[in-house]
Design an enzyme around this catalytic site. Structure first.
Site, PDB file in Angstrom:
ATOM      1  N   SER A  25      46.560  36.522  33.946  1.00  0.00           N
ATOM      2  CA  SER A  25      45.749  36.314  35.144  1.00  0.00           C
ATOM      3  C   SER A  25      46.177  35.081  35.918  1.00  0.00           C
ATOM      4  O   SER A  25      47.171  34.437  35.606  1.00  0.00           O
ATOM      5  CB  SER A  25      44.262  36.206  34.799  1.00  0.00           C
ATOM      6  OG  SER A  25      44.052  35.071  33.996  1.00  0.00           O
ATOM      7  N   TYR A  58      44.995  39.404  38.109  1.00  0.00           N
ATOM      8  CA  TYR A  58      43.569  39.353  38.429  1.00  0.00           C
ATOM      9  C   TYR A  58      43.086  37.912  38.344  1.00  0.00           C
ATOM     10  O   TYR A  58      43.700  37.056  37.714  1.00  0.00           O
ATOM     11  CB  TYR A  58      42.760  40.270  37.508  1.00  0.00           C
ATOM     12  CG  TYR A  58      42.821  39.881  36.053  1.00  0.00           C
ATOM     13  CD1 TYR A  58      41.881  39.026  35.491  1.00  0.00           C
ATOM     14  CD2 TYR A  58      43.844  40.359  35.228  1.00  0.00           C
ATOM     15  CE1 TYR A  58      41.947  38.654  34.154  1.00  0.00           C
ATOM     16  CE2 TYR A  58      43.907  40.001  33.897  1.00  0.00           C
ATOM     17  CZ  TYR A  58      42.958  39.154  33.366  1.00  0.00           C
ATOM     18  OH  TYR A  58      43.029  38.793  32.053  1.00  0.00           O
TER      19      TYR A  58
END
Length: 127
Positions: A25, A58
Site C-alpha cells: 500500500s 491502495y
C-alpha cells in the site's frame, strides 16, 4: 454510459519512506488524505515523476501532521526516498453527474505541506 474521470490527486508529493517489509500500500498523512478526499483502502495510481513508473496500490492512513508519503511492500521497489510522485484516484461518473464535475487537486510543496487545493486541472505552471 459512465466515464472514468479524475476524482482527486496529490500533485508532486515527496516520498518520505519506502518500506519493503510491509504487506503493501501507500501510507499517506491523514491531513493530505482529507484534503484529497481519499479513503482508507481506496485504489490509487502512483506516478513516479523521477523514473516514469506507474502502478496501482491502495491507501492506508498515516499520522496526521506527519507528512508521510510512504510506499510499502513491493511498491517500495518502484521509488526512492525523495522521489516526486503523483497520487491519482479515479471515479466513474454518469453524464448527469458530469454536469457538476469538479476534481480535487492538492498541490504540495517539497515537504508535503499543502500549498493549494483546487478543482482546476493544473498544467506545467505547477512543476
Amino acid at each position: 454510459m459512465t466515464f472514468d474521470m479524475l476524482y482527486s490527486k496529490i500533485h508532486r508529493a515527496t516520498v518520505t519512506d519506502a518500506n519493503l517489509n510491509y504487506v503493501g500500500s501507500i501510507t499517506i498523512d491523514e491531513e493530505l488524505m482529507a484534503a484529497a478526499k481519499l479513503r482508507v483502502g481506496q485504489k490509487v495510481e502512483i506516478v513516479n515523476v523521477n523514473n516514469g513508473e506507474r502502478f496501482a496500490t491502495y491507501v492506508i492512513k498515516g499520522k496526521a501532521g506527519s507528512k508521510d508519503m510512504c510506499l510499502n511492500g513491493a511498491a517500495a521497489r518502484k521509488v526512492e526516498i525523495g522521489d516526486k510522485i503523483i497520487v491519482i484516484a479515479y471515479a466513474s461518473y454518469n453524464e448527469t453527474e458530469l454536469e457538476n464535475y469538479k476534481p480535487t487537486v492538492v498541490i504540495v510543496d517539497d515537504e508535503n505541506n499543502i500549498d493549494t487545493v483546487t478543482d482546476e486541472l493544473v498544467g506545467s505552471d505547477h512543476v
